[in-house]
Design a protein around this motif. Structure first.
Motif: not given
Length: 383
Positions: A37-45
């Motif tokens: 999810w974080t790699k695909g969407t560049s969403t900060p975690l």
């Protein structure tokens, strides 16, 4: 109780690896899911670790979603998940006191979580009964999820859902496909095949959603990137985190066409269907989607899996397959004044959605209005 927050998955790798191995924890909080999810969407975690007297007992992989001026912390990738549990160390849970909403809010705020409210949605009843969620206010999620218990005797599995009728439908589907050249059940055995099936799904799904008056939640390069990352992430045995399946025609005018696609995740004998699509323009009377489910369930049964989970969302085909239904809950914890003011609005909206979905009259009215607002996809021009 204390909390620590980090944006780095690697910083908590050992704890994450240990907690996600617990069978009761959801695949949707696994490293494979969150990392994809974080790699695909560049969403900060924000990976939050909760401790009781210095002993870590929970790990919560969160993202911050902004709605207007409100910052809502949620499980990472929950927009596409089915059932959430968080990651809890059941071995130390007996010594963990139930956290009050105020205590949890204080710990998360002190850890630097940049949110106004935390919403732990789509939680199983068992998960919501464990600390740190057990004392939080909650509402029923707008949708239940549906499950089919499995066993190695496939006839016994089918007997739970009118096996005679189910086998008859299967034979009718097979005969109709044989009449136009035959079919085969394929899987994404390598990355190229997995991505082929994924792209066919992404091409098929918008038309189906538009016909139901629904927006295409799978639109956007970042969602394709997330699913592609998940489909090509493989364990040491070569098994993908997201297992793609399809029905491919083998002869006739449409040889090579994929007329149904579905994706599964598997964790500790629990199989979950993440999504599916059909091509209604080819062999529309063959019920290709039902045929694919039959084949996937048959395969899961033979492999010794225990549950085939159709996931969240109330649909007639899920009811027809599943003797079990799970009511999910949404728990929430306001972290500041803005969160406390927003909490009744958020819980009220969830209750409203549930009321609409459980009332046939309201549901039909909303579906009609939604259909007016959703633009149906335009078919590409042909040379």
């Amino acid at each position: 109780m204390t909390a620590h927050s980090t944006p780095d998955l690697k910083a908590v790798k050992a704890l994450w690896q240990r907690l996600e191995a617990e069978p009761a924890m959801s695949f949707h909080q696994s490293r494979a899911w969150v990392d994809s999810w974080t790699k695909g969407t560049s969403t900060p975690l924000a990976v939050v670790t909760l401790e009781q007297d210095g002993v870590a007992y929970a790990l919560l992989p969160l993202e911050i979603k902004r709605i207007g001026g409100l910052r809502i912390a949620q499980f990472a990738g929950t927009a596409f998940s089915n059932e959430n549990t968080g990651l809890i160390d059941l071995g130390v849970l007996e010594g963990v006191a139930a956290a009050s909403p105020a205590d949890l809010a204080a710990a998360l705020s002190q850890a630097g979580l940049d949110a106004d409210i935390v919403l732990f949605d789509k939680m199983t009843p068992e998960a919501a009964a464990r600390p740190p969620f057990s004392a939080l206010p909650r509402v029923y999620h707008q949708n239940p999820s549906f499950q089919l218990p499995l066993g190695t005797d496939f006839n016994a599995v089918l007997a739970q859902v009118n096996g005679k009728r189910r086998r008859k439908k299967f034979r009718v589907s097979e005969r109709r496909l044989e009449a136009i050249g035959g079919y085969r059940h394929i899987t994404g055995e390598d990355d190229a095949q997995a991505l082929r099936l994924l792209d066919i799904f992404l091409a098929q799904k918008p038309a189906r959603l538009a016909s139901q008056g629904l927006p295409n939640v799978f639109a956007g390069r970042e969602i394709r990137a997330f699913l592609a990352e998940l489909a090509t992430t493989r364990n040491a045995a070569g098994c993908p985190a997201l297992e793609l399946h399809g029905i491919e025609l083998t002869g006739g005018d449409h040889a090579g066409a994929i007329i149904a696609v579905a994706a599964l995740t598997i964790k500790d004998r629990h199989v979950t269907c993440q999504f599916g699509s059909i091509d209604e323009n080819i062999a529309g009377d063959a019920s290709a989607g039902e045929l694919l489910f039959y084949r996937m369930i048959e395969r899961a049964s033979a492999a010794g899996h225990e549950v085939f989970d159709f996931g969240v969302g109330d649909q007639p085909y899920k009811r027809s397959w599943c003797p079990q239904r799970t009511e999910l809950v949404d728990c929430y914890a306001p972290l500041n004044l803005k969160g406390r003011l927003a909490a009744p609005l958020i819980s009220g909206m969830i209750r409203l959605k549930r009321a609409i979905k459980t009332s046939p009259t309201l549901h039909r009215s909303v579906a009609w209005l939604r259909g007016l607002m959703v633009r149906k996809p335009v078919a590409p021009e042909r040379d």
